[in-house]
Motif scaffolding. Structure first.
Motif, PDB file in Angstrom:
ATOM      1  N   ALA A  26     -38.015  -9.471 -29.362  1.00 36.35           N
ATOM      2  CA  ALA A  26     -37.780 -10.744 -30.042  1.00 36.35           C
ATOM      3  C   ALA A  26     -37.441 -11.842 -29.035  1.00 36.35           C
ATOM      4  CB  ALA A  26     -36.648 -10.587 -31.058  1.00 36.35           C
ATOM      5  N   LEU A  27     -36.753 -11.489 -27.967  1.00 34.99           N
ATOM      6  CA  LEU A  27     -36.391 -12.477 -26.943  1.00 34.99           C
ATOM      7  C   LEU A  27     -37.643 -12.995 -26.231  1.00 34.99           C
ATOM      8  CD1 LEU A  27     -34.221 -14.002 -25.423  1.00 34.99           C
ATOM      9  CD2 LEU A  27     -33.943 -12.018 -23.915  1.00 34.99           C
ATOM     10  N   GLU A  28     -38.556 -12.095 -25.881  1.00 37.38           N
ATOM     11  CA  GLU A  28     -39.805 -12.515 -25.234  1.00 37.38           C
ATOM     12  C   GLU A  28     -40.608 -13.433 -26.155  1.00 37.38           C
ATOM     13  OE1 GLU A  28     -40.813  -8.682 -22.359  1.00 37.38           O
ATOM     14  OE2 GLU A  28     -41.269  -8.574 -24.494  1.00 37.38           O
ATOM     15  N   THR A  29     -40.658 -13.061 -27.434  1.00 37.71           N
ATOM     16  CA  THR A  29     -41.413 -13.874 -28.392  1.00 37.71           C
ATOM     17  C   THR A  29     -40.818 -15.259 -28.550  1.00 37.71           C
ATOM     18  OG1 THR A  29     -42.021 -11.861 -29.606  1.00 37.71           O
ATOM     19  CG2 THR A  29     -42.301 -13.952 -30.751  1.00 37.71           C
ATOM     20  N   SER A  30     -39.485 -15.342 -28.588  1.00 37.17           N
ATOM     21  CA  SER A  30     -38.838 -16.646 -28.755  1.00 37.17           C
ATOM     22  C   SER A  30     -39.089 -17.545 -27.546  1.00 37.17           C
ATOM     23  CB  SER A  30     -37.331 -16.464 -28.983  1.00 37.17           C
ATOM     24  OG  SER A  30     -36.691 -15.975 -27.817  1.00 37.17           O
ATOM     25  N   ILE A  31     -39.107 -16.964 -26.343  1.00 41.11           N
ATOM     26  CA  ILE A  31     -39.389 -17.754 -25.138  1.00 41.11           C
ATOM     27  C   ILE A  31     -40.843 -18.234 -25.143  1.00 41.11           C
ATOM     28  CG2 ILE A  31     -39.559 -17.643 -22.624  1.00 41.11           C
ATOM     29  CD1 ILE A  31     -37.168 -15.735 -22.669  1.00 41.11           C
ATOM     30  N   LEU A  32     -41.768 -17.361 -25.558  1.00 34.95           N
ATOM     31  CA  LEU A  32     -43.174 -17.758 -25.670  1.00 34.95           C
ATOM     32  C   LEU A  32     -43.335 -18.941 -26.625  1.00 34.95           C
ATOM     33  CD1 LEU A  32     -45.158 -14.389 -25.831  1.00 34.95           C
ATOM     34  CD2 LEU A  32     -45.610 -16.273 -24.273  1.00 34.95           C
ATOM     35  N   GLN A  33     -42.684 -18.851 -27.775  1.00 34.04           N
ATOM     36  CA  GLN A  33     -42.805 -19.916 -28.765  1.00 34.04           C
ATOM     37  C   GLN A  33     -42.194 -21.215 -28.258  1.00 34.04           C
ATOM     38  OE1 GLN A  33     -40.943 -18.021 -32.139  1.00 34.04           O
ATOM     39  NE2 GLN A  33     -42.771 -16.887 -32.691  1.00 34.04           N
ATOM     40  N   HIS A  34     -41.103 -21.123 -27.498  1.00 31.47           N
ATOM     41  CA  HIS A  34     -40.488 -22.333 -26.937  1.00 31.47           C
ATOM     42  C   HIS A  34     -41.400 -22.963 -25.889  1.00 31.47           C
ATOM     43  CE1 HIS A  34     -37.300 -25.030 -25.568  1.00 31.47           C
ATOM     44  NE2 HIS A  34     -37.646 -24.707 -24.331  1.00 31.47           N
ATOM     45  N   MET A  35     -41.958 -22.150 -24.995  1.00 29.72           N
ATOM     46  CA  MET A  35     -42.803 -22.686 -23.930  1.00 29.72           C
ATOM     47  C   MET A  35     -44.144 -23.191 -24.461  1.00 29.72           C
ATOM     48  SD  MET A  35     -42.098 -20.337 -20.567  1.00 29.72           S
ATOM     49  CE  MET A  35     -40.612 -20.646 -19.586  1.00 29.72           C
ATOM     50  N   ALA A  36     -44.528 -22.761 -25.665  1.00 28.98           N
ATOM     51  CA  ALA A  36     -45.787 -23.232 -26.254  1.00 28.98           C
ATOM     52  C   ALA A  36     -45.735 -24.724 -26.560  1.00 28.98           C
ATOM     53  CB  ALA A  36     -46.101 -22.448 -27.527  1.00 28.98           C
ATOM     54  N   THR A  37     -44.519 -25.283 -26.641  1.00 28.18           N
ATOM     55  CA  THR A  37     -44.376 -26.718 -26.915  1.00 28.18           C
ATOM     56  C   THR A  37     -44.513 -27.555 -25.644  1.00 28.18           C
ATOM     57  OG1 THR A  37     -41.967 -26.614 -26.647  1.00 28.18           O
ATOM     58  CG2 THR A  37     -42.845 -26.183 -28.845  1.00 28.18           C
ATOM     59  N   MET A  38     -44.638 -26.909 -24.491  1.00 24.52           N
ATOM     60  CA  MET A  38     -44.744 -27.624 -23.217  1.00 24.52           C
ATOM     61  C   MET A  38     -46.211 -27.815 -22.836  1.00 24.52           C
ATOM     62  SD  MET A  38     -41.647 -25.674 -21.171  1.00 24.52           S
ATOM     63  CE  MET A  38     -40.007 -25.536 -21.893  1.00 24.52           C
ATOM     64  N   ASP A  39     -46.485 -28.027 -21.543  1.00 20.29           N
ATOM     65  CA  ASP A  39     -47.855 -28.218 -21.074  1.00 20.29           C
ATOM     66  C   ASP A  39     -48.650 -26.922 -21.178  1.00 20.29           C
ATOM     67  OD1 ASP A  39     -47.224 -30.837 -20.473  1.00 20.29           O
ATOM     68  OD2 ASP A  39     -46.631 -30.345 -18.407  1.00 20.29           O
ATOM     69  N   ARG A  40     -49.976 -27.049 -21.009  1.00 20.65           N
ATOM     70  CA  ARG A  40     -50.825 -25.856 -21.073  1.00 20.65           C
ATOM     71  C   ARG A  40     -50.407 -24.818 -20.041  1.00 20.65           C
ATOM     72  NH1 ARG A  40     -57.027 -26.006 -22.320  1.00 20.65           N
ATOM     73  NH2 ARG A  40     -55.996 -26.036 -24.342  1.00 20.65           N
ATOM     74  N   ILE A  41     -50.105 -25.265 -18.830  1.00 20.15           N
ATOM     75  CA  ILE A  41     -49.605 -24.353 -17.791  1.00 20.15           C
ATOM     76  C   ILE A  41     -48.251 -24.869 -17.333  1.00 20.15           C
ATOM     77  CG2 ILE A  41     -49.997 -23.346 -15.521  1.00 20.15           C
ATOM     78  CD1 ILE A  41     -52.960 -23.609 -15.946  1.00 20.15           C
ATOM     79  N   THR A  42     -47.221 -24.057 -17.532  1.00 20.57           N
ATOM     80  CA  THR A  42     -45.856 -24.431 -17.149  1.00 20.57           C
ATOM     81  C   THR A  42     -45.275 -23.332 -16.277  1.00 20.57           C
ATOM     82  OG1 THR A  42     -45.550 -25.589 -19.261  1.00 20.57           O
ATOM     83  CG2 THR A  42     -43.572 -25.058 -18.001  1.00 20.57           C
ATOM     84  N   GLN A  43     -44.807 -23.691 -15.081  1.00 23.41           N
ATOM     85  CA  GLN A  43     -44.200 -22.702 -14.192  1.00 23.41           C
ATOM     86  C   GLN A  43     -42.785 -23.110 -13.842  1.00 23.41           C
ATOM     87  OE1 GLN A  43     -46.533 -21.489 -10.834  1.00 23.41           O
ATOM     88  NE2 GLN A  43     -44.923 -20.184  -9.982  1.00 23.41           N
ATOM     89  N   PHE A  44     -41.867 -22.144 -13.945  1.00 25.03           N
ATOM     90  CA  PHE A  44     -40.483 -22.340 -13.560  1.00 25.03           C
ATOM     91  C   PHE A  44     -40.071 -21.157 -12.704  1.00 25.03           C
ATOM     92  CE2 PHE A  44     -35.874 -21.792 -14.369  1.00 25.03           C
ATOM     93  CZ  PHE A  44     -35.424 -23.012 -13.872  1.00 25.03           C
ATOM     94  N   LYS A  45     -39.989 -21.399 -11.378  1.00 26.77           N
ATOM     95  CA  LYS A  45     -39.703 -20.339 -10.420  1.00 26.77           C
ATOM     96  C   LYS A  45     -40.744 -19.231 -10.555  1.00 26.77           C
ATOM     97  CE  LYS A  45     -34.781 -21.400 -10.016  1.00 26.77           C
ATOM     98  NZ  LYS A  45     -33.399 -20.880 -10.114  1.00 26.77           N
ATOM     99  N   SER A  46     -40.329 -18.015 -10.856  1.00 27.82           N
ATOM    100  CA  SER A  46     -41.285 -16.897 -10.896  1.00 27.82           C
ATOM    101  C   SER A  46     -41.925 -16.722 -12.269  1.00 27.82           C
ATOM    102  CB  SER A  46     -40.593 -15.588 -10.506  1.00 27.82           C
ATOM    103  OG  SER A  46     -39.585 -15.250 -11.438  1.00 27.82           O
ATOM    104  N   ARG A  47     -41.524 -17.541 -13.242  1.00 26.73           N
ATOM    105  CA  ARG A  47     -42.110 -17.433 -14.588  1.00 26.73           C
ATOM    106  C   ARG A  47     -43.173 -18.502 -14.779  1.00 26.73           C
ATOM    107  NH1 ARG A  47     -36.706 -16.879 -15.572  1.00 26.73           N
ATOM    108  NH2 ARG A  47     -36.600 -19.083 -16.155  1.00 26.73           N
ATOM    109  N   MET A  48     -44.253 -18.124 -15.444  1.00 29.31           N
ATOM    110  CA  MET A  48     -45.305 -19.086 -15.742  1.00 29.31           C
ATOM    111  C   MET A  48     -45.833 -18.818 -17.150  1.00 29.31           C
ATOM    112  SD  MET A  48     -48.894 -19.953 -13.763  1.00 29.31           S
ATOM    113  CE  MET A  48     -49.687 -18.408 -14.222  1.00 29.31           C
ATOM    114  N   ALA A  49     -45.967 -19.886 -17.917  1.00 25.79           N
ATOM    115  CA  ALA A  49     -46.517 -19.788 -19.275  1.00 25.79           C
ATOM    116  C   ALA A  49     -47.856 -20.512 -19.312  1.00 25.79           C
ATOM    117  CB  ALA A  49     -45.559 -20.396 -20.284  1.00 25.79           C
ATOM    118  N   ILE A  50     -48.850 -19.866 -19.915  1.00 28.12           N
ATOM    119  CA  ILE A  50     -50.171 -20.472 -20.122  1.00 28.12           C
ATOM    120  C   ILE A  50     -50.433 -20.456 -21.622  1.00 28.12           C
ATOM    121  CG2 ILE A  50     -52.642 -20.358 -19.625  1.00 28.12           C
ATOM    122  CD1 ILE A  50     -51.995 -18.930 -17.048  1.00 28.12           C
TER     123      ILE A  50
END
Length: 376
Positions: free
Chosen positions: A207-231
Motif C-alpha cells: 500500500a505504501l508503494e502504491t500511495s507513492i506512485l499515485q502521489h508522483m503521478a501528479t508530477m511531471d512525466r519523468i520525476t527523479q529525486f536522488k535514487s528514486r525515479m517515477a515515469i
C-alpha cells in the motif's frame, strides 16, 4: 495446532500497546515490546510474521528498527507496518526508504488495523509462493545482461511484451524488462473502469508503494529525486527505487531507455484493451447470429408445414365440392361452370403457394449458410 500468525507490536505508549493487542489478539498470536532494542531481539529470536512499530520512540525509533531488520540477512524478509500520527509524503517516503510496508494512522481504527494486518499477511503468503519464480527470473535477467548491450536489452525487453495476453502478464514482463537494466521497479497499470493493478518483483505492491506512485503521478512525466525515479504515462506508472545517481551519464541513458520501454508497454496495454473489446463484440455478434438463425429456422419449418397443410386442405375442398354438386341436381352446364370457377380459384391459390416456394428455398439456403458459419 495453533495456526495464528505471530505478530510483534512495538510502542512505548502502554495504553496504545494494550489497545492494539486487544484489536489483533483474536486473529493473531501477539507479542509486545516497549522499545526498539527489545523489539529487534524478539524479531531475531522468534521471527514474527509481521512487526507493527511506532515511528516515534526514544533511543531507536520505528524507522531505525525497520532499517536494522532489513539490514539483517536472517530477518530481512520480516515486513514492518508503521504506527504514526503523521501522514505526509515525506514520512511515507522515509518509510519507503527503510523498507516499510504501510502506515497505520493513530489513533488506530480497530477495523482498519485488522484489515491492513490481514492484507499484509496475505501479501507475505503470496510473496513466499512467488519467491522461487522471482529468483529464477533474476538469474535469467543477470545472464541476459551479461551478454547484451543496452540497445540489445531494450529490444529484448520490448520483445517480451508480444506474448502478453493479460494486464498482469504485461506488468510482470515490464518489471522483468526493467530488471535487465539492473534496477528494481514498482509498476501500476490503470485498467478500464478506473481499476488498477500494482506489482513489484516479489508480487503485489504494498500500500505504501502504491500511495507513492499515485502521489508522483501528479508530477511531471519523468520525476527523479536522488535514487528514486517515477515515469508516468496515461495508463502506466513506474517507480524505480535504485537509480545509479552517482553516474550521471548512466542515469541519463537509463531514463531514455526506460521511458521507451514504458511507452511501448502503454501501446501494448492499449492493444490488449482493444482486443478485449473486439472479443466482447465478436461474442455479441455470434450470440445475435445464433438467435437469428434459430428464429429463422423455426419460421422456415412453420412455413413449410403450412404449405403442406394448405395443399391438403385444397385437395379436400375440391373433393367436397365435387361430392356436394351431385346432390344439387344442377344441369351439366351449370355443374361444369361452377366446377370451372372453383378450379380456377384453387389454381390461383396453388400458383401463389408455388411462387412462394422459391423464396422459401432461398430462406433455407441462407439459414444453412448461417449455421455453417456458427459451427466453424
Amino acid at each position: 495446532m495453533n495456526d495464528k500468525p505471530l505478530v510483534l507490536i512495538v510502542d512505548d505508549d502502554l495504553f496504545m500497546l494494550d489497545f492494539i493487542f486487544d484489536a489483533l489478539s483474536e486473529t493473531c498470536n501477539v507479542i509486545t515490546a516497549e522499545n526498539g532494542k527489545a523489539a529487534l531481539q524478539l524479531v531475531q529470536q522468534q521471527h514474527p510474521k509481521l512487526v507493527l512499530a511506532d515511528v516515534k520512540m526514544p533511543e531507536m525509533d520505528g524507522y531505525e528498527l525497520c532499517r536494522q531488520i532489513k539490514d539483517d540477512f536472517d530477518i530481512s524478509d520480516t515486513p514492518v507496518l508503521f504506527l504514526s500520527a503523521l501522514d505526509g509524503i515525506e514520512d511515507r517516503l522515509q518509510g519507503f526508504d527503510v523498507g516499510g510496508e504501510d502506515f497505520v494512522l493513530k489513533p488506530a481504527n480497530p477495523k482498519v488495523l485488522q484489515a491492513k494486518v490481514a492484507h499484509v499477511l496475505q501479501l507475505i503468503e503470496e510473496r513466499q509462493q512467488l519467491k522461487s519464480q522471482a529468483q529464477y527470473a533474476t538469474n535469467t535477467a543477470m545472464l541476459a545482461m551479461a551478454s547484451m548491450s543496452e540497445t540489445g536489452l531494450l529490444i529484448e525487453g520490448i520483445k517480451r511484451f508480444n506474448n502478453c495476453t493479460t494486464p498482469l502478464d504485461l506488468a510482470k514482463a515490464l518489471i522483468s524488462a526493467i530488471g535487465l537494466f539492473e534496477v528494481e521497479s514498482v509498476v501500476e497499470l490503470i485498467l478500464p473502469g478506473a481499476e488498477s493493478l500494482a506489482v513489484n518483483l516479489r508480487g503485489p505492491a504494498s500500500a505504501l508503494e502504491t500511495s507513492i506512485l499515485q502521489h508522483m503521478a501528479t508530477m511531471d512525466r519523468i520525476t527523479q529525486f536522488k535514487s528514486r525515479m517515477a515515469i508516468t504515462y496515461p495508463h502506466i506508472r513506474v517507480l524505480i527505487s535504485n537509480m545509479p545517481e552517482h553516474d550521471e551519464d548512466l542515469c541519463g541513458r537509463l531514463r531514455d531507455n526506460l521511458a521507451i520501454l514504458i511507452e511501448s508497454t502503454e501501446y501494448r496495454l492499449e492493444a490488449l484493451n482493444i482486443m478485449v473489446k473486439a472479443e466482447e463484440r465478436d461474442l455479441t455478434i455470434a450470440t445475435t447470429i445464433k438467435s437469428l438463425t434459430d428464429a429463422l429456422s423455426k419460421i422456415d419449418e412453420q412455413q413449410r408445414n403450412g404449405r403442406t397443410s394448405i395443399a391438403i386442405i385444397l385437395s379436400t375442398v375440391t373433393s367436397r365440392i365435387e361430392a356436394a354438386l351431385v346432390g344439387l341436381q344442377l344441369t351439366e352446364r351449370q355443374e361444369s361452370s361452377l366446377i370451372d370457377i372453383v378450379s380456377r380459384g384453387l389454381d390461383e391459390v396453388s400458383n401463389t403457394i408455388s411462387a412462394d416456394a422459391d423464396f422459401q428455398d432461398q430462406l433455407s439456403c441462407a439459414i444453412k449458410a448461417l449455421q455453417n458459419t456458427i459451427n466453424r
